[in-house]
Design a protein around this motif. Structure first.
Motif, PDB file in Angstrom:
ATOM      1  N   VAL A 418      80.877  22.927  -6.073  1.00 22.74           N
ATOM      2  CA  VAL A 418      81.310  22.902  -7.464  1.00 22.74           C
ATOM      3  C   VAL A 418      82.518  23.814  -7.669  1.00 22.74           C
ATOM      4  O   VAL A 418      83.499  23.438  -8.345  1.00 22.74           O
ATOM      5  N   LEU A 419      82.508  24.995  -7.059  1.00 22.32           N
ATOM      6  CA  LEU A 419      83.637  25.905  -7.197  1.00 22.32           C
ATOM      7  C   LEU A 419      84.895  25.320  -6.560  1.00 22.32           C
ATOM      8  O   LEU A 419      85.998  25.463  -7.088  1.00 22.32           O
ATOM      9  N   SER A 420      84.712  24.663  -5.434  1.00 15.62           N
ATOM     10  CA  SER A 420      85.866  24.027  -4.774  1.00 15.62           C
ATOM     11  C   SER A 420      86.436  22.934  -5.653  1.00 15.62           C
ATOM     12  O   SER A 420      87.663  22.786  -5.778  1.00 15.62           O
ATOM     13  N   GLU A 421      85.581  22.142  -6.272  1.00 13.46           N
ATOM     14  CA  GLU A 421      86.054  21.072  -7.153  1.00 13.46           C
ATOM     15  C   GLU A 421      86.770  21.638  -8.370  1.00 13.46           C
ATOM     16  O   GLU A 421      87.756  21.038  -8.841  1.00 13.46           O
ATOM     17  N   ASN A 422      86.348  22.794  -8.851  1.00 12.80           N
ATOM     18  CA  ASN A 422      86.997  23.395  -9.997  1.00 12.80           C
ATOM     19  C   ASN A 422      88.388  23.898  -9.670  1.00 12.80           C
ATOM     20  O   ASN A 422      89.255  24.003 -10.545  1.00 12.80           O
TER      21      ASN A 422
END
Length: 424
Positions: A418-422
């Motif tokens: 999720v952090l990577s996608e953000n």
């Protein structure tokens, strides 16, 4: 009238524990004229276990207090203005009350004065089966035919029923509680007529007293028949002006629902349950449970384990199980009228078996707990701020969608995703 005391001589100890008998011997050594009164006498006659032991004495309350303390027994002035002190023996309470007469009543409370007349004290009690007394030698003192009424299953007011109700309107509710526990056959006609004529006096009572009695009726023996009687004579409409669904309550109890007063109230009462809970001044826990079982998702009997875990992650099993009981009651009512409102959720075959299996699954399933918190988002390198909650929610949504079974390590891996996608 003093009845044949052989009943007590032969069976008088049955129902009393050894500790209770020892305590009574000690009390009678201080007050030889004292007698057992009320429920303990009734229960001894029926050879039932005795929970509370109450006594009466002609001695004035201040004298009772002094004598108990002089005997080296702990004494608590629990209701000195009403003539009651509590002797504590081996950590158990024994209420000792001075014989009383009512000098003034207003339908809620009584102003009392002391007397030495046992019959006069018995005459102020509610029902004949509660107006008997037993002396230390085992003699039964029965001024109003309580022993016969008990044997016949007749709950009857002492003297004039209207007078007893006008003295304290709570006796209306106590009648149904005792009728459910000790009554047999049709209820006393004079009592029912007096209750029907004077049920409006219930509005004089504090809601705390009303709920205390009502919940005992809801979970007591023969609850269905008592609720039906209360409905027929107008009592239920005074207690629940929002309306009552007697058929739904009946179906719930007949289905085998537990003796849970808020659950049974949820089945019986119509209208807004939060408003009802606050009007009756239920405890916070009772109010919360009543609201929880009265609204929200009802699990399907065909729900997968993943679906049940998702529900359990959001609410305790107790609330969900309560809703299942109410859904079963609703289906039972609907089936009787030919309108199965929950047909889509009803399994083929035995409906009750399906609901029972669903409740068993909910009770046996551990409540899932999401394994991450905001600190995990910060530890993963996300800066503090309102977005921390949004990121955590995305991971929790993923955890929920996958049946709430993912481990902490799996959730941390999803957090990294999720952090990577953000960042993209």
């Amino acid at each position: 009238m003093k009845a044949d005391n052989t009943l007590f001589q032969n069976k008088g100890s049955e129902g009393l524990t050894a500790a209770q008998r020892q305590a009574l011997d000690q009390i009678w050594s201080i007050f030889p004229e004292a007698r057992l009164v009320g429920g303990v006498v009734r229960d001894l006659l029926m050879q039932r276990p005795v929970a509370d032991v109450d006594l009466a004495t002609p001695e004035p309350p201040e004298r009772v207090l002094d004598l108990v303390l002089q005997a080296g027994v702990k004494a608590v002035p629990t209701g000195l203005s009403h003539g009651t002190i509590t002797a504590v023996i081996a950590s158990a309470p024994y209420e000792i009350t001075t014989l009383r007469r009512d000098t003034e009543t207003d339908g809620r409370h009584a102003v009392v004065s002391w007397t030495t007349d046992w019959r006069e004290d018995a005459a102020r009690r509610d029902f004949t089966i509660n107006a008997m007394s037993r002396d230390k030698d085992g003699g039964l003192h029965d001024y109003f035919g309580g022993q016969s009424d008990l044997a016949q299953g007749l709950v009857r007011f002492v003297g004039d029923a209207t007078t007893r109700i006008e003295e304290d309107a709570l006796r209306i509710l106590r009648f149904f509680r005792f009728q459910g526990r000790y009554g047999a056959g049709m209820p006393d006609s004079q009592a029912m007529q007096a209750i029907t004529r004077h049920c409006d006096l219930l509005t004089l009572l504090s809601v705390e007293r009303v709920w205390s009695e009502l919940q005992r009726i809801l979970i007591g023996p023969n609850a269905i028949s008592q609720i039906v009687l209360m409905d027929q004579c107008g009592v239920l409409s005074r207690l629940l002006p929002e309306g009552a669904d007697v058929q739904r309550f009946t179906s719930l109890v007949q289905a085998g629902a537990p003796a849970n007063a808020p659950l049974r109230l949820a089945a019986l009462a119509r209208g807004n349950k939060t408003t009802l809970a606050r009007r009756l001044k239920l405890s916070k826990a009772e109010e919360s449970f009543l609201a929880a079982v009265s609204s929200g998702s009802v699990p399907s009997v065909e729900a997968t384990d993943d679906a049940l875990r998702r529900l359990l992650a959001q609410e305790p099993a107790e609330s969900l199980i309560g809703r299942v009981w109410l859904a079963q009651a609703d289906d039972s009512v609907a089936n009787r009228t030919g309108k199965n409102i929950n047909a889509a959720d009803t399994p083929e075959g035995d409906d009750a078996t399906g609901y029972e299996a669903l409740r068993a699954r909910l009770a046996a399933m551990p409540r899932p707990v999401f394994p991450l918190a905001g600190r995990d988002v910060l530890a993963a390198g996300h800066p503090p701020g309102p977005d921390v909650g949004k990121v955590l929610q995305k991971v929790q949504d993923w955890w929920m969608q996958n049946g709430c079974t993912a481990s902490r390590d799996a959730c941390l891996a999803q957090l990294s995703t999720v952090l990577s996608e953000n960042l993209e």
